[in-house]
Design a protein around this motif. Structure first.
Motif, short mmCIF file in Angstrom:
data_model
loop_
_atom_site.label_atom_id
_atom_site.label_comp_id
_atom_site.label_asym_id
_atom_site.label_seq_id
_atom_site.Cartn_x
_atom_site.Cartn_y
_atom_site.Cartn_z
N GLU A 43 0.84 -1.22 0.00
CA GLU A 43 0.00 0.00 0.00
C GLU A 43 0.87 1.26 0.00
O GLU A 43 0.58 2.26 -0.68
N HIS A 57 0.86 4.33 -2.94
CA HIS A 57 0.70 5.78 -2.66
C HIS A 57 1.90 6.58 -3.16
O HIS A 57 1.75 7.72 -3.65
N GLU A 79 -0.62 12.42 2.98
CA GLU A 79 -1.14 12.14 4.32
C GLU A 79 -1.36 10.64 4.53
O GLU A 79 -1.01 10.08 5.58
N LYS A 80 -1.94 9.96 3.51
CA LYS A 80 -2.13 8.51 3.62
C LYS A 80 -0.80 7.80 3.74
O LYS A 80 -0.64 6.87 4.56
N LYS A 81 0.17 8.21 2.95
CA LYS A 81 1.49 7.58 2.98
C LYS A 81 2.14 7.80 4.34
O LYS A 81 2.80 6.90 4.90
N LYS A 83 0.68 8.12 7.26
CA LYS A 83 0.09 7.25 8.30
C LYS A 83 0.65 5.83 8.22
O LYS A 83 0.94 5.21 9.25
N ILE A 84 0.81 5.31 6.98
CA ILE A 84 1.38 3.96 6.82
C ILE A 84 2.82 3.96 7.31
O ILE A 84 3.26 3.03 7.99
N GLU A 102 -3.34 14.93 -0.09
CA GLU A 102 -4.14 13.80 0.42
C GLU A 102 -3.35 12.50 0.37
O GLU A 102 -3.33 11.72 1.34
N GLU A 103 -2.65 12.23 -0.74
CA GLU A 103 -1.86 11.02 -0.88
C GLU A 103 -0.69 11.01 0.09
O GLU A 103 -0.34 9.96 0.65
#
Length: 1035
Positions: free
Chosen positions: A364, A368, A655-657, A659-660, A652-653
């Motif tokens: 994942e 991202h 931020e997702k990256k 968190k992972i 946005e991407e």
């Protein structure tokens, strides 16, 4: 043909043989051969008669200012030609010889001069011309058409000089100049002598004033002399007293030296005994000092051992404390190890759960990352596109729009610039414009500003033509459509406000009421491009005013080609322009012919030129640039919106990256924590083994420390024993020293007393010696001062200068002499302080007075000599002058009487010897009831002045010394009767045997004249329409 007739060779010298012109004014090429007597040049106006006279003046080196036409020599070159040539050939000094004077002129205004084909400087050229008694600047010899009126402007002195230059020989003129110079020299010498007399009186008065100062100075010098004598006597008395005192001091010094030697021997014996006692005391003191040092060393060693003992005891206590701390720490570590084992087991379980889904998180994360990279690449492409659009907008379109806007504003604001320009040049006009602008509502009809602001000219060439056509007063005049408004405006501006402005009337109208008489299509082939009215825009009433007043609808303008086609231009066109030339067609006053006058014009920068096509083109470019600028700005907005969307997606991407990555980082940190916990447990287990080692080490170190303590205490005991022994010895030596000092204390007192006596005896010797030196120096100083006052001599000398004065003062004491000096000094202080420079000034002024008297006598003799020379020269020169004036006056009176007028020529002067005031006055009377009056431009009319000038010129014929005369159209302004009388008189006088050559220019030849063989009439008809190849016979 022999042109000289019965003239002798002497009379022929300097007369004009021929005049040659090429490309000069209106001539392509011409040669004119005048006869030896009267030559009449006649023909219509504008054909080139005066041009021949101009050629003679310029060809003989004259300046263009003499012609009063144009100040630039280049203006005399024919149009479309690059240079002009003038050659004037005159008769030489030997028989049949000729002298050729040539002048070439180029467009730059430069001239080259040649005499008999040899190039010379202008100065040498003019010298050779003057050697033939040719005076181009003398109005009595050369009277051009445009300078006829200048003759009457000459004052009497100028008229006399010009007359003498024209008719008198060089010696007569030289004598006149010498008389003026000698008179000036005499006046200057007299003025200098009077000035010297004034200076002499001032110097004598100053000498009288300085005499008082000199007397004071002499009295002051006598008192100074007495002061010096008394000072010298006082010094000599003091020297005598001082010498007696020196003898006494020398006797005292011998006694003091003997006393000093005796006391010195006693002191040295006692000193040696005292040195032995002092040495023994020193030995005892040294032994005592040694014991003190030993005691000090023992104390230092004891202190060091005490410190070491304390240090070892402290170390034993620290080892004991460290052992207790290790035991306590081991207990704590055991408890901590149990807790760490429990924490490590919990974290290991959490790690085992993470390893099950770790690969999904990694996949994942990579997905991202790819999305983020793609979005950033797209963003960068949008950013670069934005930079390109922004650069094109800021670097190209916005500067282009601004530049075009400024160009349009500059074209539209010419009126504002013109107003600012005139604000200083013509403040009345600007003030009037401001008032009119504020008060236009008060008037019925339109009121227009001056034409220079209201008219727009479509081209600079049209503006130049209008500026040279319209009068200045009209260009700067206000225009009213209503006559009542014009009257009110004149009353307001000119009467009430007293502003110097012009106001004209223009009939109202909304269209042009005039059309051209010759269509433009018929004259375009000649070189014309348009009529002036077509190149002017503005209020229609002003356009109609210009058409009605200046005919601008019938005035065409064209290129330089127009000047080559003047002969085929329709006769109805009276004014036209070609390039920088203005052409004016006028009717002759004497014939029905038309005269074409050509003049060069220049731009005056008065009218406003506004190219409407250029303005429209700029406006179109400006609108296109505005449209392109707006399109670029819209594209910029679109790019910015897309850029913001891409930035939001990227954020946005990311931020997702993030968190992972946080999850992955957390479990990586968890693995590190488990590892650290295991390492810590291992270290704690190792610490239990080190506790046994620490107990063994403690026992070993404590045993070593106790041994060191035993050794230190033994050393302390030894040091205490040594210290007690040294203290006992110190007390013994100290007691022995004290007993020794008490035993020899009396002997020390005796030595000190002997030393004091010796020093006192030495001090007495030194005191007497210094006193002796002081008296000796005083005597030496006073002797030198005495010698400086007495010319280096002393009283015992035979040539002492003040022997008698010293004898007179011999009975006085020093105090009495001092009192006399004080008295003299008091008298000196009461006297004024005299500057020695005043005495030198007095002597210098005595010499100056003597020299001034000699100079005044010399100048008086010089004045007598110059006055004698003036008298002798004047007595010889004045009869000749009177004879000259009488001869000219007789002829002038005769000629005036023949025309029923009265006239005479008189000599005017202020005083017999005031040569600068010498002049000639022409007295005339034209009416029987009038009286004789001086010829003056304010009294007589132009025709009357012309008659007097012509008759005066002919009167000079009888005393002439010039080879020829030139008079151009002198008959202008005369009535028919005077014109005929003058012409007949000229014909009679100028054709007499031996008369000077005469060239007379007139536009018309009177009928029924009495001609003779000495008259030559030449008809001048120079025209572009002349048939080529036509030759005219030579007279």
């Amino acid at each position: 043909m022999d042109r000289s007739g019965h003239l002798s060779q002497t009379h022929m010298i300097g007369r004009i043989y021929s005049v040659y012109c090429k490309d000069f004014v209106s001539y392509n090429e011409i040669t004119y051969f005048p006869k030896e007597y009267l030559n009449v040049l006649t023909g219509p106006n504008g054909t080139g008669k005066s041009t021949i006279v101009s050629a003679i003046i310029l060809g003989l080196g004259g300046d263009p200012q003499l012609l009063d036409r144009s100040s630039s020599i280049a203006d005399y070159i024919k149009s479309n030609k690059s240079s002009a040539i003038i050659t004037v050939t005159i008769n030489g000094r030997s028989k049949n010889s000729k002298e050729s004077f040539k002048r070439t002129i180029n467009q730059n205004g430069q001239s080259h001069f040649y005499v008999n084909s040899k190039e010379l400087s202008k100065t040498k050229f003019l010298d050779i011309v003057a050697s033939f008694n040719i005076q181009v600047s003398n109005l009595c010899q050369f009277l051009p058409q445009d300078r006829v009126q200048d003759f009457s402007k000459m004052n009497p002195q100028e008229l006399l000089v010009n007359t003498m230059s024209s008719v008198c020989d060089d010696e007569f003129i030289k004598n006149f100049n010498d008389l003026k110079e000698m008179k000036l020299k005499l006046l200057n010498a007299h003025a200098d002598r009077e000035k010297d007399k004034e200076n002499l009186q001032k110097e004598q008065k100053r000498l009288e004033q300085l005499q008082v100062t000199v007397d004071q100075y002499q009295e002051r010098q006598e008192i100074l002399q007495k002061i010096n004598v008394h000072k010298a006597k006082k010094l000599w008395s003091e020297i005598t007293v001082a010498n007696s005192r020196i003898d006494e001091l020398k006797s005292s010094l011998n006694k003091a030296n003997k006393e000093c030697q005796t006391r010195k021997k006693t002191y040295e014996l006692q000193k040696r005994a005292q040195q032995e006692i002092t040495q023994k005391s020193f030995d005892l003191r040294q032994k005592k000092e040694e014991q003190i040092k030993l005691i000090s060393h023992a104390n230092n060693a004891k202190n060091k051992l005490d410190s070491l003992l304390e240090s070892v005891k402290h170390k034993v206590n620290e080892r004991n404390f460290e052992l207790k701390r290790h035991i306590e720490q081991a207990t704590k570590n055991k408890m901590e190890a149990d807790n760490l084992k429990q924490a490590a087991e919990g974290k290991n379980q959490e790690l085992q759960q993470f390893y099950k889904y770790k690969s999904d998180l990694v996949n994942e994360l990579e997905e991202h990352g790819k999305i983020i990279n793609q979005t950033r690449e797209t963003t960068m492409r949008q950013y670069n596109r934005r930079r390109e659009i922004e650069a094109k907008l800021n670097d190209e379109k916005i500067p282009e729009v601004t530049a075009l806007k400024h160009k349009i504003e500059r074209l539209q604001n010419i009126k504002t610039q013109k107003i600012e320009e005139l604000r200083n040049q013509n403040p009345n006009l600007i003030k009037a414009m401001s008032w009119v602008a504020e008060n236009k509502h008060k008037y019925k009809s339109n009121i227009y500003d001056p034409m220079i602001f209201e008219l727009n000219i479509k081209s600079p060439d049209a503006a130049m033509c209008l500026e040279n056509l319209i009068r200045q007063r009209d260009l700067y005049a206000f225009a009213c459509e209503d006559k009542n408004d014009m009257s009110d405006l004149i009353n307001e501006l000119c009467v009430k406000q007293k502003l110097s402005v012009n106001i004209i009337y223009c009939a109202p109208g909304n269209r042009c009421l005039y059309t051209s008489t010759v269509p433009l299509s018929e004259i375009t082939s000649i070189g014309f491009t348009s009529y002036l009215v077509d190149l002017v825009s503005g209020p229609m009433p002003i356009i109609n005013k210009l058409c009605g007043t200046y005919q601008i609808h019938n005035i065409p303008i064209g290129t330089e080609e127009v000047s080559n086609n003047t002969s085929i231009i329709p006769k109805s066109i009276r004014v036209f322009f070609g390039g920088t030339k203005k052409f004016l067609v006028t009717a002759s006053r004497y014939r029905s012919d038309l005269i074409l006058t050509e003049s060069t014009i220049q731009r005056k920068n008065q009218l406003i030129t506004l190219d409407s096509k250029q303005l429209a083109s700029l406006q179109e470019r400006y609108n296109n640039s505005i449209s392109e600028r707006n399109q670029l700005r819209n594209k910029l907005v679109e790019v910015d919106n897309e850029f913001e969307r891409l930035q939001a997606t990227t954020k946005e991407e990311v931020e997702k990256k993030r968190k992972i990555e946080q999850k992955l980082n957390y479990f990586e940190n968890l693995e590190n924590e488990v590892k650290k916990l295991n390492d810590k447990i291992l270290n704690i287990n190792r610490s239990f083994n080190s506790l046994d080692d620490a107990e063994k080490t403690f026992q070993k170190n404590v045993l070593s420390d106790f041994k060191q303590l035993f050794e230190i205490e033994q050393n302390l005991l030894k040091i205490l024993e040594t210290s007690e022994k040294s203290i006992a010895l110190k007390k013994v030596f100290q007691l022995m020293e004290s007993v020794h000092i008490r035993q020899h204390e009396s002997q020390m007192n005796t030595l000190n007393e002997s030393e004091e006596n010796y020093k006192g005896a030495c001090g007495n010797v030194e005191k007497i010696t210094k006193s002796l030196e002081t008296h000796t120096e005083s005597i030496q100083s006073k002797t030198e001062e005495l010698q400086s006052l007495c010319n280096g001599k002393l009283p015992p000398s035979k040539d002492f200068p003040f022997k008698s004065e010293f004898r007179d003062l011999s009975k006085l004491h020093i105090e009495q002499i001092h009192e006399a000096i004080v008295e003299f000094q008091a008298r000196l202080e009461c006297m004024a302080n005299v500057n020695p420079q005043a005495i030198a000034d007095f002597q210098q002024r005595q010499e100056q007075v003597k020299l001034l008297k000699q100079i005044i006598d010399q100048k008086a003799n010089q004045e007598k000599n110059v006055d004698g020379q003036i008298t002798a020269l004047f007595n010889n020169w004045e009869p000749k002058l009177n004879n000259l004036i009488e001869t000219i006056s007789a002829k002038f009176s005769e000629f005036m009487e023949s025309m029923s007028y009265v006239g005479e020529v008189v000599l005017s002067r202020n005083d017999k010897h005031d040569f600068k005031s010498y002049g000639i006055q022409i007295m005339v009377q034209y009416r029987k009831e009038g009286k004789l009056q001086t010829l003056d431009k304010y009294i007589q009319s132009g025709g009357e002045r012309a008659v007097a000038i012509a008759i005066y010129s002919m009167s000079l014929q009888h005393v002439t010394s010039v080879p020829f005369r030139c008079v151009d159209e002198i008959n202008q302004g005369m009535d028919a009767t005077n014109e005929r009388n003058i012409f007949e008189l000229l014909l009679r006088e100028a054709t007499k045997e031996g008369s000077a050559q005469y060239i007379f220019v007139t536009p018309k030849l009177l009928p029924d004249l009495n001609y003779n063989d000495h008259l030559c009439v030449s008809v001048v008809y120079n025209s572009a329409s002349m048939k080529p190849g036509v030759n005219f016979p030579r007279c």
